[in-house]
Motif scaffolding. Structure first.
Motif, PDB file in Angstrom:
ATOM      1  N   ILE A 119       0.840  -1.202   0.000  1.00  0.00           N
ATOM      2  CA  ILE A 119       0.000   0.000   0.000  1.00  0.00           C
ATOM      3  C   ILE A 119       0.872   1.248   0.000  1.00  0.00           C
ATOM      4  O   ILE A 119       0.596   2.231  -0.703  1.00  0.00           O
ATOM      5  N   ASN A 122       2.365   1.769  -3.409  1.00  0.00           N
ATOM      6  CA  ASN A 122       1.328   2.189  -4.349  1.00  0.00           C
ATOM      7  C   ASN A 122       0.979   3.671  -4.191  1.00  0.00           C
ATOM      8  O   ASN A 122       0.562   4.318  -5.164  1.00  0.00           O
ATOM      9  N   GLU A 123       1.170   4.201  -2.991  1.00  0.00           N
ATOM     10  CA  GLU A 123       0.834   5.601  -2.746  1.00  0.00           C
ATOM     11  C   GLU A 123       1.947   6.555  -3.146  1.00  0.00           C
ATOM     12  O   GLU A 123       1.745   7.764  -3.134  1.00  0.00           O
ATOM     13  N   TYR A 204       0.805  -8.459  -3.593  1.00  0.00           N
ATOM     14  CA  TYR A 204      -0.175  -7.441  -3.223  1.00  0.00           C
ATOM     15  C   TYR A 204      -0.168  -6.272  -4.203  1.00  0.00           C
ATOM     16  O   TYR A 204      -1.222  -5.706  -4.512  1.00  0.00           O
ATOM     17  N   ILE A 208      -3.338  -4.767  -6.220  1.00  0.00           N
ATOM     18  CA  ILE A 208      -3.730  -3.359  -6.142  1.00  0.00           C
ATOM     19  C   ILE A 208      -3.761  -2.728  -7.534  1.00  0.00           C
ATOM     20  O   ILE A 208      -4.671  -1.946  -7.858  1.00  0.00           O
ATOM     21  N   TYR A 216     -11.595   4.782  -6.980  1.00  0.00           N
ATOM     22  CA  TYR A 216     -10.814   5.808  -6.288  1.00  0.00           C
ATOM     23  C   TYR A 216     -11.216   7.204  -6.764  1.00  0.00           C
ATOM     24  O   TYR A 216     -11.280   8.145  -5.957  1.00  0.00           O
ATOM     25  N   ILE A 230      -7.781   4.175   1.369  1.00  0.00           N
ATOM     26  CA  ILE A 230      -7.079   2.932   1.710  1.00  0.00           C
ATOM     27  C   ILE A 230      -7.953   2.043   2.584  1.00  0.00           C
ATOM     28  O   ILE A 230      -8.080   0.830   2.343  1.00  0.00           O
ATOM     29  N   THR A 234      -9.071  -0.044  -0.634  1.00  0.00           N
ATOM     30  CA  THR A 234      -7.920  -0.930  -0.857  1.00  0.00           C
ATOM     31  C   THR A 234      -7.928  -2.129   0.075  1.00  0.00           C
ATOM     32  O   THR A 234      -7.805  -3.285  -0.382  1.00  0.00           O
ATOM     33  N   LEU A 235      -8.040  -1.891   1.377  1.00  0.00           N
ATOM     34  CA  LEU A 235      -7.989  -3.001   2.336  1.00  0.00           C
ATOM     35  C   LEU A 235      -9.103  -4.025   2.117  1.00  0.00           C
ATOM     36  O   LEU A 235      -8.834  -5.234   2.109  1.00  0.00           O
TER      37      LEU A 235
END
Length: 327
Positions: A119, A122-123, A204, A208, A216, A230, A234-235
């Motif tokens: 995560i 990805n950010e 992961y 994603i 999003y 997130i 995402t989660l």
């Protein structure tokens, strides 16, 4: 009269269900023959290295003699005596608990950190920074445990270790890590994460990157910030992947990472109360007693229990979330 004859002929000419299924299967193979050819090397690998060696399970029930022919087929049959050797020993409960405990720590911390790192990557907005960070995370996966054991000595040595040197700078007493077994579950978890978190993060990240970006965009239009995106998008979307990886990990919960533990700990008897697992115990027994039958019996025990655990975990997952189950 003609109508019944027509109906009878239609009934007789109707193909059976099994034939339909067979024809559908053959059509599928012919239609996607090139894709199935791509899977052929993997299938052959599984057959040769995973299924053919299963004939060696016979060794678990004999007093194996390598001079008695292939797989020891002429060896004396002893039934469950090889299993009795393990379960009547004084240490089997300790090594079994250590194996389960360490693997639970590896699974929980591994999945959590891999998800967190994926995560975070990805950010990152810059693609260059993201690629560099991912490369540095992935690199330790290719370093052997033997090399890492040298690093661990440099870190945890009592006299010349980096950690004890830093403690001395702050006026603290040095810690004798190689004489204190209580530290090693934590050390093993940290080293395992450092080495393997990059490889697990890739799974992961792939999940994603496959998520619908319109979700999003809709969330941003509704005023959601990054943290809310997130936690709300995402989660939840990673739940299926996490459960699948968890089920696959459960199958190896009775297998200790022999390469890691033996490279880092070796034959140090002081550290065995927290680091001795089934695999290291069997290795010592095989090295000292040269009993291949007993080693095969313990391997069969690990495989059967792991298979049962996978079926149980998959059954529980299927009841809670049918889409997250493997089968």
């Amino acid at each position: 009269m003609p109508a019944p004859i027509t109906l009878e002929r239609q009934t007789q000419s109707k193909p059976p269900t099994e034939r339909k299924k067979k024809d559908t299967f053959l059509r599928e193979i012919i239609k996607n023959r090139y894709l199935y050819l791509l899977t052929l090397p993997g299938i052959l690998f599984l057959i040769v290295f995973n299924y053919l060696p299963m004939a060696g399970l016979y060794m678990s029930f004999v007093d194996y003699n390598p001079m008695a022919g292939l797989y020891g087929l002429k060896s004396e049959f002893v039934g469950l005596m090889n299993f009795k050797f393990f379960f009547t020993s004084n240490d089997w409960i300790t090594v079994t608990i250590n194996t389960i405990y360490l693997n639970i720590l590896f699974i929980i911390t591994g999945l959590a950190v891999q998800m967190f790192m994926a995560i975070g990557l990805n950010e990152i907005g810059s693609k260059t920074v993201k690629k560099i960070a991912q490369s540095f995370m992935f690199l330790p996966n290719f370093i052997s445990w033997t090399v890492i054991s040298i690093f661990s000595i440099a870190l945890f040595s009592t006299d010349a270790g980096v950690i004890n040197h830093v403690l001395g700078v702050f006026g603290l007493e040095p810690i004798n890590y190689y004489q204190d077994a209580s530290w090693w579950p934590f050390i093993l978890v940290m080293l395992r994460l450092w080495k393997g978190v990059g490889f697990g993060t890739v799974i992961y990240l792939a999940t994603i990157s496959g998520l619908d970006q319109e979700m999003y965009e809709a969330a941003r239009i509704d005023g959601a910030n990054r943290f809310q995106s997130i936690t709300r998008i995402t989660l939840p979307m990673l739940k299926t992947t996490t459960l699948m990886l968890f089920i696959l990990s459960i199958g190896g919960i009775f297998y200790g990472d022999f390469g890691m533990i033996y490279a880092l700990v070796g034959d140090n008897p002081v550290l065995r109360p927290t680091t001795d697992v089934i695999d290291t115990y069997v290795y010592r027994a095989l090295r000292m007693n040269n009993d291949i039958g007993m080693s095969s019996a313990v391997g069969l025990f690990q495989a059967v229990v792991g298979f049962i655990l996978v079926l149980s975990a998959n059954g529980i997952t299927r009841k809670l979330s049918k889409d997250s189950a493997l089968f």
